[in-house]
Design a protein around this motif. Structure first.
Motif, PDB file in Angstrom:
ATOM      1  N   SER A  58      -4.462  -5.282 -10.247  1.00  0.00           N
ATOM      2  CA  SER A  58      -3.973  -4.807  -9.097  1.00  0.00           C
ATOM      3  C   SER A  58      -5.245  -3.997  -8.274  1.00  0.00           C
ATOM      4  CB  SER A  58      -2.667  -3.847  -9.189  1.00  0.00           C
ATOM      5  OG  SER A  58      -3.039  -2.822  -9.874  1.00  0.00           O
ATOM      6  N   ASP A  59      -5.004  -3.666  -7.184  1.00  0.00           N
ATOM      7  CA  ASP A  59      -5.800  -2.718  -6.493  1.00  0.00           C
ATOM      8  C   ASP A  59      -5.211  -2.082  -5.393  1.00  0.00           C
ATOM      9  OD1 ASP A  59      -8.738  -2.020  -6.514  1.00  0.00           O
ATOM     10  OD2 ASP A  59      -8.775  -3.137  -4.523  1.00  0.00           O
ATOM     11  N   ARG A  64      -4.172   5.733  -4.520  1.00  0.00           N
ATOM     12  CA  ARG A  64      -2.936   5.917  -3.744  1.00  0.00           C
ATOM     13  C   ARG A  64      -2.130   6.764  -4.463  1.00  0.00           C
ATOM     14  NH1 ARG A  64      -1.091  -0.291  -3.903  1.00  0.00           N
ATOM     15  NH2 ARG A  64      -2.307  -0.042  -5.822  1.00  0.00           N
ATOM     16  N   THR A 103      -7.037  -8.467  -6.815  1.00  0.00           N
ATOM     17  CA  THR A 103      -6.349  -8.184  -5.465  1.00  0.00           C
ATOM     18  C   THR A 103      -7.260  -7.814  -4.351  1.00  0.00           C
ATOM     19  OG1 THR A 103      -4.353  -7.419  -6.800  1.00  0.00           O
ATOM     20  CG2 THR A 103      -4.498  -6.217  -4.511  1.00  0.00           C
ATOM     21  N   VAL A 134      -2.676  -8.706  -0.400  1.00  0.00           N
ATOM     22  CA  VAL A 134      -2.021  -7.723  -0.291  1.00  0.00           C
ATOM     23  C   VAL A 134      -2.164  -7.220   1.290  1.00  0.00           C
ATOM     24  CG1 VAL A 134      -1.330  -6.983  -2.489  1.00  0.00           C
ATOM     25  CG2 VAL A 134      -3.376  -5.728  -1.233  1.00  0.00           C
ATOM     26  N   HIS A 153       4.059  -2.435   9.620  1.00  0.00           N
ATOM     27  CA  HIS A 153       4.196  -3.309   8.836  1.00  0.00           C
ATOM     28  C   HIS A 153       4.085  -4.894   9.477  1.00  0.00           C
ATOM     29  CE1 HIS A 153       6.706  -5.742   5.975  1.00  0.00           C
ATOM     30  NE2 HIS A 153       6.264  -5.280   4.903  1.00  0.00           N
ATOM     31  N   TYR A 157       1.099  -7.764   8.599  1.00  0.00           N
ATOM     32  CA  TYR A 157       1.382  -9.175   8.332  1.00  0.00           C
ATOM     33  C   TYR A 157       0.841  -9.969   9.228  1.00  0.00           C
ATOM     34  CZ  TYR A 157       3.912  -8.768   3.701  1.00  0.00           C
ATOM     35  OH  TYR A 157       3.973  -8.701   2.734  1.00  0.00           O
ATOM     36  N   ALA A 225       2.850 -10.893  -3.466  1.00  0.00           N
ATOM     37  CA  ALA A 225       3.776 -10.147  -3.974  1.00  0.00           C
ATOM     38  C   ALA A 225       4.732  -9.602  -2.930  1.00  0.00           C
ATOM     39  CB  ALA A 225       3.491  -9.167  -4.913  1.00  0.00           C
ATOM     40  N   GLY A 226       4.761 -10.229  -1.676  1.00  0.00           N
ATOM     41  CA  GLY A 226       5.664  -9.625  -0.709  1.00  0.00           C
ATOM     42  C   GLY A 226       6.960  -9.726  -0.864  1.00  0.00           C
ATOM     43  N   SER A 227       7.997  -8.844  -0.507  1.00  0.00           N
ATOM     44  CA  SER A 227       9.112  -9.004  -0.699  1.00  0.00           C
ATOM     45  C   SER A 227      10.300  -8.801   0.415  1.00  0.00           C
ATOM     46  CB  SER A 227       9.773  -8.123  -1.793  1.00  0.00           C
ATOM     47  OG  SER A 227       9.474  -6.886  -1.604  1.00  0.00           O
ATOM     48  N   SER A 228       9.402  -8.302   1.545  1.00  0.00           N
ATOM     49  CA  SER A 228      10.063  -8.019   2.686  1.00  0.00           C
ATOM     50  C   SER A 228      10.614  -9.499   3.439  1.00  0.00           C
ATOM     51  CB  SER A 228       9.357  -7.209   3.841  1.00  0.00           C
ATOM     52  OG  SER A 228       8.210  -8.090   4.046  1.00  0.00           O
ATOM     53  N   GLY A 231       6.986 -10.603   4.154  1.00  0.00           N
ATOM     54  CA  GLY A 231       6.432 -10.862   2.931  1.00  0.00           C
ATOM     55  C   GLY A 231       6.683 -12.422   2.498  1.00  0.00           C
ATOM     56  N   VAL A 245       9.285  -8.224  -8.227  1.00  0.00           N
ATOM     57  CA  VAL A 245      10.002  -7.353  -9.040  1.00  0.00           C
ATOM     58  C   VAL A 245      11.802  -7.552  -9.238  1.00  0.00           C
ATOM     59  CG1 VAL A 245      10.795  -4.848  -9.094  1.00  0.00           C
ATOM     60  CG2 VAL A 245       8.593  -5.492  -8.018  1.00  0.00           C
ATOM     61  N   SER A 337       8.383  -2.577   4.811  1.00  0.00           N
ATOM     62  CA  SER A 337       8.787  -3.168   3.372  1.00  0.00           C
ATOM     63  C   SER A 337       9.901  -1.917   2.676  1.00  0.00           C
ATOM     64  CB  SER A 337       7.352  -2.928   2.524  1.00  0.00           C
ATOM     65  OG  SER A 337       7.592  -3.052   1.203  1.00  0.00           O
TER      66      SER A 337
HETATM   67  C1  LIG Z   1       3.410  -7.403  -9.459  1.00  0.00           C
HETATM   68  C2  LIG Z   1       2.989  -6.667  -8.355  1.00  0.00           C
HETATM   69  C3  LIG Z   1       1.789  -6.292  -8.030  1.00  0.00           C
HETATM   70  C4  LIG Z   1       1.313  -5.801  -6.934  1.00  0.00           C
HETATM   71  N1  LIG Z   1       0.084  -5.298  -6.690  1.00  0.00           N
HETATM   72  C5  LIG Z   1      -0.300  -4.802  -5.540  1.00  0.00           C
HETATM   73  C6  LIG Z   1      -1.551  -4.297  -5.327  1.00  0.00           C
HETATM   74  O1  LIG Z   1      -2.541  -4.268  -6.405  1.00  0.00           O
HETATM   75  N2  LIG Z   1      -2.174  -3.596  -4.262  1.00  0.00           N
HETATM   76  C7  LIG Z   1      -1.108  -3.293  -3.425  1.00  0.00           C
HETATM   77  O2  LIG Z   1      -1.583  -2.913  -2.251  1.00  0.00           O
HETATM   78  N3  LIG Z   1      -0.160  -4.008  -3.453  1.00  0.00           N
HETATM   79  C8  LIG Z   1       0.460  -4.283  -4.486  1.00  0.00           C
HETATM   80  N4  LIG Z   1       1.741  -4.976  -4.673  1.00  0.00           N
HETATM   81  C9  LIG Z   1       2.770  -4.784  -3.315  1.00  0.00           C
HETATM   82  C10 LIG Z   1       2.896  -5.878  -2.764  1.00  0.00           C
HETATM   83  O3  LIG Z   1       1.643  -6.700  -2.344  1.00  0.00           O
HETATM   84  C11 LIG Z   1       3.464  -5.764  -1.369  1.00  0.00           C
HETATM   85  O4  LIG Z   1       2.719  -5.007  -0.701  1.00  0.00           O
HETATM   86  C12 LIG Z   1       4.831  -5.049  -1.583  1.00  0.00           C
HETATM   87  O5  LIG Z   1       5.531  -5.726  -2.411  1.00  0.00           O
HETATM   88  C13 LIG Z   1       5.726  -4.773  -0.285  1.00  0.00           C
HETATM   89  O6  LIG Z   1       5.676  -6.158   0.279  1.00  0.00           O
HETATM   90  P1  LIG Z   1       6.498  -6.263   1.442  1.00  0.00           P
HETATM   91  O7  LIG Z   1       5.727  -5.324   2.421  1.00  0.00           O
HETATM   92  O8  LIG Z   1       6.493  -7.749   1.953  1.00  0.00           O
HETATM   93  O9  LIG Z   1       7.912  -5.929   1.071  1.00  0.00           O
HETATM   94  C14 LIG Z   1       2.335  -5.632  -5.791  1.00  0.00           C
HETATM   95  C15 LIG Z   1       3.643  -5.927  -6.054  1.00  0.00           C
HETATM   96  C16 LIG Z   1       3.839  -6.457  -6.958  1.00  0.00           C
HETATM   97  C17 LIG Z   1       5.267  -7.043  -7.261  1.00  0.00           C
END
Ligand SMILES: Cc1cc2nc3c(=O)[nH]c(=O)nc-3n(C[C@H](O)[C@H](O)[C@H](O)COP(=O)(O)O)c2cc1C
Ligand SMILES: Cc1cc2nc3c(=O)[nH]c(=O)nc-3n(C[C@H](O)[C@H](O)[C@H](O)COP(=O)(O)O)c2cc1C
Lengths: 444, 444
Positions: A58-59, A64, A103, A134, A153, A157, A225-228, A231, A245, A337
């Motif tokens: 990750s990064d 942060r 990342t 990311v 946000h 994107y 790894a986006g979940s919105s 994302g 997650v 997010s």
């Molecule tokens: C396993 C995992 C690793 C992630 N690693 C990073 C990371 O290294 N750097 C980062 O800025 N965000 C990281 N995230 C966050 C995601 O890239 C993403 O920004 C966050 O889940 C919010 O996504 P959304 O804005 O689409 O909800 C990680 C998320 C997960 C689940």
């Protein structure tokens, strides 16, 4: 147990010195490992021994943190570490099958530079590079790049989508066989096989060509790894591996269905997008031993650090002034997010947790699924999700490194292999081959 | 010959497959080496065997060319190659004494990212990283970064100066002993030893801190090659190693005096800035053998490629339509940087060269000093400049790789060692130690 003819994809998520918030304070931990190559070399070799598809770093584009001042910050255990692309470049030449996923943020880089670095890593590793895309998530990072706060946000994107068009376009600057190095005719490449991108978009104007040939994998593997909603749409279009997650089976199945469906709607084969929920692991030869390992780490959590981490995970929500032994207050809406905040708040409400109990309960996996036990117990839980259509594999987050990774590789993986759920030898040499991902055809 | 108690600093400038314009067409050359790690590993080990202080990789933020179309471009022999920071990160773990200097542009990067990457390389190499700071020089590069043409020369240097303030400030985010990892007290670092930069400038607003500890060398070594007045002032303030294009002794002495004086005027010890003119080399066991090697390469120069290179070296001056066997036309003024154009034009006028003769005469070293002969002959010429106060060492540019580097390491270096001009064992393990550069004290 159903034998499947497909096997699990395994990621090793490897922040030194491990995922547990207090890992660095453990008597056996090596907290300076984040800046020691030999430490990471050892981890990469353990992951390769354990037949992992990839290791993942990750990064953040800066420190942060939700800590208020240097005093609070000084108690946090992660903070300084190798820049991932440089570290993976070095590891590339010490490994032979392990995928190398770094990342990098689309918000604080230029597409030309990112296209080059990942292509270069793909060459160095003979086809094992992956990019976790990311958009970044903190104002702390924005402040290192001429901004007071990060862009909204949706804007992040929008930039990320155009960023991908440029990067993938640059990766196709040259056809696979463009370079023939014909000494006799004096032609270094075939001019018909050069394609100038000439991208003219809203965020970027990029001419090209890239100053690297098309890389061994055609393109490095795209991870996300986006979940919105934004994302997930991004994942549907671009991602080949999705980290997520997930706490419970039903939600994980729903996410799995949703993102595969979105990929299909975007005209892709759903099978070409691999869903890997994160799993925080504590492995013991006996259940009690695992429990003891866990309790030892829990006892080392500093309340200041626990609260800061919780605040960060909730989206920089300030929790100062609230009673640690009282309930979590109502959350302010966070812009864009909200996936992770929701998971954590729901978890607190369902289990009626105080703030202290809440941060302790996520001090391990920060919201990720928590697996503690013997190799058989852990294999059971992984298998359950895998066969139930909740996962194509898992991103393994060991409590403490290197111990937790060794335990997974040497105890859990053999159990999974006995069940036919994990490979016993790598299928190929590229990350794509091992994940079962197509090598993308050149666009021209 | 005077024995000096100081020895020459040696850089190995290593673009695959060598410096001669036609090197890639040579029967023994390996033109795909630019994207093969084993090729570069072999080169790095040869440089280390030859007691070089450092290996140097140039870089462009894109394909830099003055060729009109893909057909012309396809005859050019360099173009696709590893991104230098990733390549040097990989080489760091296969070498133990060689300095690793990568070029990166201040015009197309963000200081936070550059500070991280070079600090990370310094950790990976245990103190052997160097950064060749360039402001870039072509519109072709600008077009990969949202611009139609590059910013004016003075603006590029203004950005570069502020860029250095930010980067060096970030490198001092933490004092050398900030991280004590005190498991008992739970303090990862000493909060008194964290320094937030909070840079607020014209081009950059960067808060910090860097997410890496202070690196082994305190700071990676700063290298630079500007030759305009702005470039030399930049060198005087920031550079610890200066590469320069010099054709004759008097001009080289004058440059040497000038830049050392400027360093002194800027409050620095002149000795802490090392001047390394480039030398293109063709080594033979006999003079005739060297001459034959050279003629073989010259015979492989494609006129289209020769003309394109000349046009590039003159600052993108279009020479189409001019008789190849006639004289060089008057040059249009180029904005800002004129050092190299001047050297080349003067060379053409003094020797009364036609355009064809001119491009052939610089097809080897592109304006750099040309050394051809036996190890003794080459050592004589290096020694002459070294003792005459024209150079602290040399940036060696072999005609063809790996052959030309092997010849230098195995034939010329032993001759220089016999004269006491090159070390017989590395003095230290960091690049600073070997170059005789102080480790900069932390600013706080
Ligand atoms: C396993 C995992 C690793 C992630 N690693 C990073 C990371 O290294 N750097 C980062 O800025 N965000 C990281 N995230 C966050 C995601 O890239 C993403 O920004 C966050 O889940 C919010 O996504 P959304 O804005 O689409 O909800 C990680 C998320 C997960 C689940
Ligand atoms: C040995 C040497 C290597 C150089 N390498 C690069 C390079 O890799 N990338 C680049 O953009 N410029 C490179 N340059 C150009 C210089 O950095 C600089 O931009 C040029 O000399 C013009 O400087 P000026 O504008 O101060 O005259 C190099 C110059 C020399 C002498």
């Amino acid at each position: 147990m159903t034998k499947k003819n497909r096997t699990m994809a395994l990621g090793a998520f490897l922040p030194a010195p491990g995922h547990h918030l207090a890992a660095w304070r453990h008597p056996e931990s090596h907290p300076q490992g984040g800046l020691e190559f030999d430490y990471y070399r050892r981890l990469a070799l353990a992951a390769e021994r354990g037949m992992f598809d990839l290791m993942f770093l990750s990064d953040g584009a800066g420190v942060r943190t939700a800590y208020k001042d240097a005093d609070e910050l000084s108690r946090q255990g992660r903070m300084v570490h190798f820049e991932p692309i440089t570290l993976l470049s070095a590891l590339a030449t010490h490994t032979s099958h392990l995928g190398l996923v770094a990342t990098a943020s689309t918000s604080y880089n230029e597409p030309f530079n990112i296209a080059r670095k990942f292509s270069s890593l793909d060459f160095l590793s003979n086809g094992r590079a992956g990019w976790n895309v990311v958009t970044s998530a903190t104002d702390a990072e924005a402040k290192n790049f001429n901004l007071e706060r990060q862009a909204p946000h949706a804007d992040r994107y929008a930039r990320a989508r155009e960023f991908m068009e440029v990067v993938t376009g640059l990766w196709d600057s040259w056809e696979d066989d463009a370079f023939q190095f014909d000494k006799d005719s004096g032609r270094f490449f075939d001019p018909e096989k050069l394609h100038i991108l000439n991208h003219q978009g809203e965020h970027f104007q990029v001419r090209g060509p890239l100053n690297l040939a098309r890389s061994p994998q055609g393109q490095p593997v795209i991870v996300q790894a986006g979940s919105s909603p934004d994302g997930k749409d991004f994942a549907a279009h671009w991602a080949e591996v999705v980290f997520t997650v997930q706490q419970n089976l039903e939600a994980a199945q729903e996410f799995y269905r949703d993102v595969k469906q979105r990929a299909q709607d975007a005209g892709r084969e759903p099978d070409q997008l691999k869903v890997l929920p994160g799993v925080f692991t504590v492995v013991g030869e006996t259940h009690d031993e695992a429990e003891e390992k866990y309790q030892q780490l829990q006892s080392l959590v500093d309340p200041v650090v626990g609260l800061g981490m919780l605040s960060y995970q909730l989206g920089m929500v300030d929790l100062t002034g609230h009673d640690l032994d009282g309930p979590l207050p109502e959350m302010p809406a966070i812009e864009g997010s909200t996936g992770k905040q929701n998971v954590i708040v729901q978890h607190a409400r369902e289990n009626n947790l105080t703030i202290r109990e809440l941060y302790l309960s996520i001090a391990a996996g920060r919201g990720h699924r928590f697996l503690l036990g013997t190799p058989v117990e852990i294999a059971d839980q992984l298998e359950e999700w895998f066969v139930a259509g909740a996962a194509d594999g898992f991103n393994v987050m060991p409590d403490m490194l290197p111990r937790g990774l060794d335990d997974f590789a040497d105890l859990v993986v053999p159990e999974l292999q006995r069940r036919g759920l994990v490979r016993t030898a790598y299928e190929g040499t590229t990350l794509r081959e091992n994940l079962g991902l197509h090598r993308p055809a050149h666009r021209h």
